[in-house]
Design a protein around this motif. Structure first.
Motif, mmCIF file in Angstrom:
data_model
loop_
_atom_site.group_PDB
_atom_site.id
_atom_site.type_symbol
_atom_site.label_atom_id
_atom_site.label_comp_id
_atom_site.label_asym_id
_atom_site.label_seq_id
_atom_site.Cartn_x
_atom_site.Cartn_y
_atom_site.Cartn_z
ATOM 1 N N VAL A 25 -5.732 1.937 8.782
ATOM 2 C CA VAL A 25 -4.401 2.517 8.636
ATOM 3 C C VAL A 25 -3.934 2.323 7.199
ATOM 4 C CG1 VAL A 25 -1.999 2.464 9.434
ATOM 5 C CG2 VAL A 25 -3.863 1.944 11.041
ATOM 6 N N TRP A 26 -3.483 3.406 6.567
ATOM 7 C CA TRP A 26 -2.953 3.304 5.208
ATOM 8 C C TRP A 26 -1.451 3.026 5.293
ATOM 9 C CZ3 TRP A 26 -5.369 3.355 0.481
ATOM 10 C CH2 TRP A 26 -4.553 3.447 -0.640
ATOM 11 N N VAL A 27 -1.031 1.841 4.892
ATOM 12 C CA VAL A 27 0.383 1.471 4.981
ATOM 13 C C VAL A 27 0.677 0.393 3.946
ATOM 14 C CG1 VAL A 27 -0.102 -0.267 6.781
ATOM 15 C CG2 VAL A 27 2.212 0.661 6.542
ATOM 16 N N GLU A 28 1.801 0.524 3.286
ATOM 17 C CA GLU A 28 2.159 -0.416 2.209
ATOM 18 C C GLU A 28 2.555 -1.780 2.753
ATOM 19 O OE1 GLU A 28 5.073 -0.768 -1.727
ATOM 20 O OE2 GLU A 28 5.174 1.010 -0.425
ATOM 21 N N ASN A 29 3.368 -1.798 3.816
ATOM 22 C CA ASN A 29 3.840 -3.058 4.410
ATOM 23 C C ASN A 29 3.292 -3.172 5.829
ATOM 24 O OD1 ASN A 29 5.569 -3.833 2.164
ATOM 25 N ND2 ASN A 29 6.853 -2.097 2.784
ATOM 26 N N LEU A 74 3.198 -5.530 8.141
ATOM 27 C CA LEU A 74 3.775 -6.380 9.180
ATOM 28 C C LEU A 74 4.254 -5.574 10.388
ATOM 29 C CD1 LEU A 74 4.754 -9.116 10.261
ATOM 30 C CD2 LEU A 74 6.917 -8.696 9.042
ATOM 31 N N GLN A 75 5.097 -4.575 10.139
ATOM 32 C CA GLN A 75 5.638 -3.803 11.258
ATOM 33 C C GLN A 75 4.542 -3.044 11.999
ATOM 34 O OE1 GLN A 75 8.656 -4.096 12.538
ATOM 35 N NE2 GLN A 75 8.962 -5.662 10.963
ATOM 36 N N GLU A 76 3.537 -2.564 11.259
ATOM 37 C CA GLU A 76 2.432 -1.864 11.915
ATOM 38 C C GLU A 76 1.653 -2.809 12.822
ATOM 39 O OE1 GLU A 76 1.409 1.260 12.087
ATOM 40 O OE2 GLU A 76 3.132 1.954 10.949
ATOM 41 N N ILE A 77 1.458 -4.032 12.375
ATOM 42 C CA ILE A 77 0.758 -5.018 13.201
ATOM 43 C C ILE A 77 1.552 -5.296 14.474
ATOM 44 C CG2 ILE A 77 0.025 -7.433 13.333
ATOM 45 C CD1 ILE A 77 -0.650 -7.282 10.352
ATOM 46 N N LEU A 78 2.860 -5.494 14.332
ATOM 47 C CA LEU A 78 3.697 -5.780 15.501
ATOM 48 C C LEU A 78 3.726 -4.596 16.459
ATOM 49 C CD1 LEU A 78 6.680 -7.653 13.790
ATOM 50 C CD2 LEU A 78 4.683 -8.631 14.941
ATOM 51 N N ILE A 79 3.727 -3.382 15.923
ATOM 52 C CA ILE A 79 3.688 -2.188 16.775
ATOM 53 C C ILE A 79 2.360 -2.128 17.525
ATOM 54 C CG2 ILE A 79 3.554 0.337 16.738
ATOM 55 C CD1 ILE A 79 5.606 0.262 14.424
ATOM 56 N N LEU A 112 -13.118 -6.393 21.282
ATOM 57 C CA LEU A 112 -12.646 -6.734 19.937
ATOM 58 C C LEU A 112 -12.204 -5.462 19.224
ATOM 59 C CD1 LEU A 112 -12.268 -8.747 17.613
ATOM 60 C CD2 LEU A 112 -14.670 -8.365 16.998
ATOM 61 N N HIS A 113 -10.946 -5.442 18.801
ATOM 62 C CA HIS A 113 -10.424 -4.317 18.020
ATOM 63 C C HIS A 113 -10.259 -4.778 16.575
ATOM 64 C CE1 HIS A 113 -8.501 -0.579 17.095
ATOM 65 N NE2 HIS A 113 -7.374 -1.172 16.719
ATOM 66 N N ILE A 114 -10.991 -4.157 15.663
ATOM 67 C CA ILE A 114 -10.952 -4.529 14.244
ATOM 68 C C ILE A 114 -10.127 -3.486 13.508
ATOM 69 C CG2 ILE A 114 -12.307 -5.084 12.206
ATOM 70 C CD1 ILE A 114 -14.730 -5.482 14.042
ATOM 71 N N VAL A 115 -9.092 -3.934 12.815
ATOM 72 C CA VAL A 115 -8.213 -2.996 12.120
ATOM 73 C C VAL A 115 -7.959 -3.459 10.690
ATOM 74 C CG1 VAL A 115 -6.173 -4.130 13.080
ATOM 75 C CG2 VAL A 115 -5.980 -1.810 12.183
ATOM 76 N N ALA A 116 -7.993 -2.494 9.778
ATOM 77 C CA ALA A 116 -7.681 -2.744 8.372
ATOM 78 C C ALA A 116 -6.421 -1.972 8.016
ATOM 79 C CB ALA A 116 -8.839 -2.307 7.481
ATOM 80 N N PHE A 117 -5.454 -2.655 7.441
ATOM 81 C CA PHE A 117 -4.238 -2.003 6.977
ATOM 82 C C PHE A 117 -4.367 -1.861 5.462
ATOM 83 C CE2 PHE A 117 -3.176 -4.052 10.955
ATOM 84 C CZ PHE A 117 -2.521 -3.033 11.626
ATOM 85 N N ASP A 118 -4.815 -0.702 5.046
ATOM 86 C CA ASP A 118 -5.145 -0.481 3.641
ATOM 87 C C ASP A 118 -3.934 -0.074 2.820
ATOM 88 O OD1 ASP A 118 -7.731 -1.050 4.202
ATOM 89 O OD2 ASP A 118 -8.540 0.935 3.768
ATOM 90 N N TYR A 119 -3.897 -0.591 1.595
ATOM 91 C CA TYR A 119 -2.957 -0.101 0.594
ATOM 92 C C TYR A 119 -3.363 -0.738 -0.729
ATOM 93 C CZ TYR A 119 1.308 1.398 -1.728
ATOM 94 O OH TYR A 119 2.197 1.996 -2.577
ATOM 95 N N LEU A 120 -3.825 0.090 -1.660
ATOM 96 C CA LEU A 120 -4.213 -0.388 -2.975
ATOM 97 C C LEU A 120 -3.205 0.116 -3.988
ATOM 98 C CD1 LEU A 120 -8.084 0.133 -2.839
ATOM 99 C CD2 LEU A 120 -6.748 -1.902 -2.285
ATOM 100 N N GLU A 121 -2.481 -0.801 -4.616
ATOM 101 C CA GLU A 121 -1.395 -0.434 -5.517
ATOM 102 C C GLU A 121 -1.849 0.513 -6.618
ATOM 103 O OE1 GLU A 121 2.557 -0.402 -6.513
ATOM 104 O OE2 GLU A 121 1.686 -1.569 -4.887
ATOM 105 N N GLY A 122 -2.993 0.196 -7.232
ATOM 106 C CA GLY A 122 -3.480 1.036 -8.323
ATOM 107 C C GLY A 122 -3.780 2.451 -7.882
#
Length: 308
Positions: free
Chosen positions: A91-95, A97-102, A35-45
């Motif tokens: 991973v810190w990323v605003e969008n 989707l592309q990171e998930i597909l990669i 199981l690989h658990i990944v969080a794609f973080d980005y907090l606007e504030g």
């Protein structure tokens, strides 16, 4: 022995627990998968805090990512103790989707698991949520978890359409049933198969009639119904589905599947994602219409065969 299969769990950037975490852990344990658990973080504030200088902002970002990484590790530790091979990543990323597909391209996964994020109809009309993007573009089986009454599914339903007139999807229903059977065997769950057929969606002109009333008042409608039934039974039988687990129900597919899942306390419904182009894509598919309405979780199969 082949390389151990892996599931990928995408978690919220807000460090929140969800039923998806328990479902992913249970599936990994039951199938002896990693199981690989990944969080794609980005907090606007945090990302746009103009009151601090760039260096301080970078330190805040690094600090948040590190806290999230530690949070994931704290949740992964109990799973490792019961024998599940768990890796974590932030991973810190605003969008995302592309990171998930990669990630899915670079690290082949048996399935992508994610909590369904509910969006209002107005919000969905104004912009396309990540979940819908994934529904359309994810190349591996996609499991949206919601209303999870138990970690490991016990009642599974596969939805098929064996009378699809587009030859592009020939064999797709068999693939749906193979995936559903595999999931049911892994979870020691029951598996039923539903064909929700809707004659109203069929154009009368396809059968040589100028209007629908002439078509439905003729014997052609019964002939078509019988042909649909034969195709459904043949599909189910060649995939080892007993007669008592086959259900052919007339009605709008979205309404039929939602009502059935609610009436029989279904845990997961396995569906195929049919690609759409142009105006059809704007209208969406049955699974898109169902995504926010189903009283259970959804397991979505892509029609494209994956290349290892």
């Amino acid at each position: 022995m082949s390389e151990q299969s892996r599931f990928m769990l995408v978690v919220s950037p807000l460090m929140e627990n969800s039923p998806a975490f328990d479902r992913a852990a249970a599936l990994a344990k039951a199938s002896d998968a990693a199981l690989h658990i990944v969080a794609f973080d980005y907090l606007e504030g945090l990302a746009t805090a103009g009151m601090v200088n760039e260096q301080a902002l970078e330190q805040m970002r690094i600090g948040y990512v590190e806290r999230h990484r530690q949070w994931l590790e704290d949740h992964a530790r109990p799973l490792r103790k019961i024998g599940v091979h768990v890796t974590t990543e932030v991973v810190w990323v605003e969008n995302p989707l592309q990171e998930i597909l990669i990630h899915l391209k670079e690290q082949p996964m048996a399935a992508l698991i994610k909590a369904l994020e509910y969006e209002s109809l107005l919000s969905r009309l104004m912009f396309t949520p990540l979940d819908i993007h994934l529904l359309r573009e994810c190349p591996v089986p996609l499991h949206f978890v919601s209303h999870a009454q138990q970690a490991l599914p016990r009642k599974i339903v596969a939805a098929v359409d064996p009378f699809h007139r587009d030859g592009q999807y020939e064999g797709f229903n068999d693939r749906i049933l193979r995936e559903a059977s595999k999931l049911a065997n892994t979870c020691n769950a029951t598996l039923d198969v539903i064909y929700a057929h809707d004659l109203s969606s069929i154009g009368a002109d396809e059968f040589g009639f100028d209007n629908a009333s002439a078509f439905f008042s003729s014997g052609k409608a019964k002939t078509l119904f019988d042909a649909q039934g034969d195709a459904f039974r043949e599909l189910a039988e060649r995939n080892g589905i007993p007669a008592e687990n086959q259900h052919m129900i007339m009605g709008n597919p979205a309404k039929v599947l939602s009502s059935y899942a609610d009436a029989y306390n279904i845990d997961v419904i396995v569906m195929g994602r049919v690609g759409h182009r142009g105006l059809d894509r704007l209208v969406g598919s049955t699974v898109e219409h169902l995504l926010y309405k189903m009283p259970c979780s959804v397991w979505v199969i892509s029609p494209e065969e994956l290349v290892d």
